[in-house]
Write an enzyme that holds these catalytic residues in place. Structure first.
Site, short mmCIF file in Angstrom:
data_model
loop_
_atom_site.label_atom_id
_atom_site.label_comp_id
_atom_site.label_asym_id
_atom_site.label_seq_id
_atom_site.Cartn_x
_atom_site.Cartn_y
_atom_site.Cartn_z
N ASN A 42 13.55 -7.66 -49.90
CA ASN A 42 14.81 -7.27 -49.35
C ASN A 42 15.86 -7.37 -50.53
OD1 ASN A 42 14.59 -10.30 -49.47
ND2 ASN A 42 16.33 -10.48 -48.14
N ILE A 43 16.59 -6.23 -50.40
CA ILE A 43 17.58 -5.85 -51.47
C ILE A 43 19.01 -5.86 -50.81
CG2 ILE A 43 18.25 -4.15 -53.24
CD1 ILE A 43 15.47 -3.09 -53.28
N GLU A 44 19.76 -6.79 -51.07
CA GLU A 44 21.35 -6.88 -50.35
C GLU A 44 22.04 -6.40 -51.23
OE1 GLU A 44 21.67 -11.09 -49.31
OE2 GLU A 44 20.23 -10.83 -47.78
N CYS A 53 15.92 -4.33 -45.74
CA CYS A 53 14.95 -5.26 -45.73
C CYS A 53 13.45 -4.98 -46.54
CB CYS A 53 14.48 -5.16 -44.02
SG CYS A 53 15.49 -5.69 -43.18
N GLU A 55 10.56 -5.01 -45.54
CA GLU A 55 9.55 -4.07 -45.09
C GLU A 55 9.80 -2.70 -45.24
OE1 GLU A 55 10.97 -6.82 -43.82
OE2 GLU A 55 10.36 -7.78 -42.06
N CYS A 90 12.87 -7.22 -38.34
CA CYS A 90 13.77 -6.89 -37.71
C CYS A 90 13.61 -5.63 -36.59
CB CYS A 90 15.02 -6.77 -38.48
SG CYS A 90 15.19 -5.18 -39.19
N CYS A 93 13.09 -2.24 -38.69
CA CYS A 93 11.87 -2.25 -39.52
C CYS A 93 10.81 -1.94 -38.53
CB CYS A 93 11.67 -3.45 -40.19
SG CYS A 93 12.60 -3.63 -41.49
N1 THU Z 1 15.28 -9.50 -43.82
C1 THU Z 1 14.30 -8.97 -44.06
O1 THU Z 1 14.00 -8.41 -45.27
N2 THU Z 1 13.04 -8.79 -43.30
C2 THU Z 1 12.82 -9.11 -42.20
O2 THU Z 1 11.88 -9.07 -41.51
C3 THU Z 1 14.23 -10.05 -41.46
C4 THU Z 1 15.50 -10.05 -42.47
C5 THU Z 1 16.16 -9.69 -44.64
C6 THU Z 1 17.65 -8.85 -44.59
C7 THU Z 1 18.59 -9.77 -45.25
O3 THU Z 1 18.52 -9.39 -46.56
C8 THU Z 1 18.07 -11.24 -45.01
O4 THU Z 1 16.72 -11.07 -44.84
C9 THU Z 1 18.73 -11.98 -44.21
O5 THU Z 1 18.69 -11.42 -42.85
#
Ligand code: THU
Length: 138
Positions: A42-44, A53, A55, A90, A93
């Site tokens: 995941n890259i915020e 996300c 995935e 989520c 995804c």
């Molecule tokens: N996130 C994912 O990368 N994949 C998931 O299946 C659930 C959530 C990430 C999004 C965000 O960066 C962090 O987790 C918290 O929601």
């Protein structure tokens, strides 16, 4: 490739998670039908909305390199301090999976560790999903 190995690759990808806002680190490893693995984390973003996300990072890396046929994805996630539970994908995804993956046979492997994981079919996680076939069915 066995499931434990794919989970191990997702755990490695999780190490690269860029998640300074949630401190929730996710890793994914996507296996193509040709046997290649594309990893993702995941890259915020400070503006939140552009965050991605793990995935989808893996899917978009793969599709952008010409891969469109997939066998399975392993997903691991949890607080930066450590994984305490299974991390389910989520809804967004799941919808991306619906675009590229077989509803009945694509495997979604949720891992806590190399030794502890469970797997689901896409149809179990996205019942009554809407995908490309719905547009072509007349
Ligand atoms: N996130 C994912 O990368 N994949 C998931 O299946 C659930 C959530 C990430 C999004 C965000 O960066 C962090 O987790 C918290 O929601």
């Amino acid at each position: 490739m066995d499931k434990a190995t794919l989970v191990k690759m997702a755990l490695k990808a999780r190490e690269y998670s860029y998640s300074p806002y949630s401190n929730f680190c996710v890793g994914a490893a996507l296996l193509t039908k040709s046997g290649k693995v594309y990893s993702g984390c995941n890259i915020e973003n400070a503006a939140h909305t552009p965050s991605n996300c793990a995935e989808r990072t893996a899917f978009f890396k793969a599709v952008s390199e010409g891969e469109t046929e997939f066998e399975a994805i392993a997903i691991v996630g949890g607080p930066s301090a450590g994984i305490v539970d299974f991390c389910a994908p989520c809804g967004v995804c799941r919808q991306v999976m619906m675009e590229f993956c077989d509803y009945e046979s694509f495997e979604i492997i949720l891992g806590k560790s190399e030794a502890e994981y469970k797997s689901f079919q896409l149809k179990e996680l996205l019942p009554l999903g809407f995908g490309p076939n719905n547009l072509s069915a007349r």
